[in-house]
Write an enzyme that holds these catalytic residues in place. Sequence first.
Site, short mmCIF file in Angstrom:
data_model
loop_
_atom_site.label_atom_id
_atom_site.label_comp_id
_atom_site.label_asym_id
_atom_site.label_seq_id
_atom_site.Cartn_x
_atom_site.Cartn_y
_atom_site.Cartn_z
N ARG A 1 67.00 2.59 -28.17
CA ARG A 1 67.13 3.68 -27.21
C ARG A 1 67.26 5.03 -27.91
NH1 ARG A 1 71.78 4.73 -24.90
NH2 ARG A 1 72.45 2.55 -25.02
N TYR B 1 53.36 17.61 -6.97
CA TYR B 1 53.17 16.16 -6.90
C TYR B 1 54.30 15.57 -6.01
CZ TYR B 1 52.66 11.40 -8.74
OH TYR B 1 52.47 10.06 -8.87
N ASP C 1 54.47 21.10 -15.31
CA ASP C 1 53.83 19.78 -15.32
C ASP C 1 52.35 20.02 -15.60
OD1 ASP C 1 52.48 17.43 -14.68
OD2 ASP C 1 53.83 16.93 -13.03
N LYS D 1 48.13 9.38 -17.23
CA LYS D 1 46.86 9.90 -16.72
C LYS D 1 45.89 10.18 -17.87
CE LYS D 1 49.28 9.54 -12.98
NZ LYS D 1 50.02 10.65 -12.41
#
Length: 397
Positions: free
Chosen positions: A58, A112, A185, A210
Site C-alpha cells: 500500500r 462526468y 480531469d 480510458k
Amino acid sequence: MTKRSIYTTAVHAGERGPAPDFTPVTTPIYNSVGYIYPEMQELDDVFAGSKAGYNYARFGNPTNHALEVALAALEGGEEAVAFGSGMAALHAACLAAGVKAGASVVAAQDLYGATYALLARFFGGMGVRSRFLDLTDLEGVERALAELRPVALVLEVISNPLLKLADVPRLVKLAHAYGAKVIVDSTFTTPYLYRPLEDGVDYVVHSTTKYLAGHGDALGGAVISSAADARPVREALKQVGGNLGPNEAYLALRGLKTFPLRMRQHCANAALAAEWLTAHPAVAHVNFPGLAAHPQHGLARRLFGDRGYGGMISFELRGGDQAAVFRFFEALQLCLPVTSLGDVYTLVLYPAHSSHRSMTPAERAIAQVGPGLVRMSVGIEDPQDIIADLDQALARV
Ligand SMILES: *Cc1c(COP(=O)(O)O)cnc(C)c1O
C-alpha cells in the site's frame, strides 16, 4: 539443507532467488506485498524514508512506481500517484486540495456523472458545499469564487457528452486569484493534446482506464502534480488505500507505449467521422471541437495547437428518440455499444439511459442531452470501415 515438509516447500520453494544481475527491458509485475533486505537496518531506513525502497504494497510497488514515473514525464509534472480507478484519484485530489467539512468547491456543471455525485452527494453529505456552474461564463465563475472562497475549482478540459471546452488558462488565473486550487480531469484530452500543469493547474487527474491504458482491460487512475502538492495525495493513498493493483499498473504502462500513436489515429478518425456525420441527412447536429462550426473551435486550436481535437464525438439523430437510437445501435456491426471510452475499439453510448439516466427529461433538456443524442468514442480502426458501419446502420433507423 534441512529436509522440509511438503507444506513448507510449497510455500517457500523457488522464491527469493539471488538478486538479478540482468535488467529486464520491461518492468516486471511485482505482486509481492512485502520486501526483505539482507540487513534489518536497511528495512529500518526504508521505513524512515532515508533509503529508497519498498516495505509494504500500500506504501509503494515497483511496477506502480514505473507507471508513476512515466505518467509524470508525460504530463510534465514532478510526481504522479497511481490509484485503483479514476474516481479514487479524483477523491484523493479533492482531499489533497483541502476539501473537507465546511469547505466550498466550485465545479463545472457538466462534469462526468460520478464526479458530480462525488462532490454533490458524497462530499455534500459530509458538509462540503459545491456549486456547479457553466464555466464558459467567466464572470459568473468569478462571482462564485468571490462569494464562496472555495478551496478548489474542479473541471474537465472537454466535457461529456456535449464536448464543450473550458478555457483552462483563464480559469486558473481566476481561481488562483481567489486562493482556490485547480483540479483538472484530463481524461478526454490526455497529455497528447494538452498538458494542464504548464498552464498552472495544480492537480491533473486521469482515468487511465480510458485512452492512456487504451485497451478496455484495466481500470486505473492517477493524480499528477508538483512534488509538494503530491505529498497529501500520497498520504491519502496510504491511509484510504485506493491502490492500483500491479497487474493493472503493468497493463497501463504497456498501454502508454502506444498511446500517442493511438491518439493520433483517434483524432484523425474522429475528424473524418465528424465531417461525414455533419453531411448525413439523418443527423441533425454534430458536436466535435474540430468542426469550424463548434462555438469554441478557436479555443480548441489555442489549447491543442495542430495536434487534433480528441476522439470523442456526439451527435443528435434527426427527430430521434430512444427507439430510433436503439435501432441504430442494434444495426451497428463494427461499432460496439459499450459504457466506456478511449479504447482501440469504436464505442457508442446513449447518454439518456446511461450517464444522464437519473435526470428527468426536463433536466436533460436543460443539459442539452436530448432523446436522440448519441456519444461516440472513435477507435483506431480504418476510418472507412467505421464510416461504412455508421452508414449502413443509419440507413436502418
Ligand atoms: C471514466 C471517467 C472517470 C472515472 O474513471 P474510472 O476509472 O471509471 O473510475 C472520470 N472522469 C472522466 C472524464 C471519465 O471519463
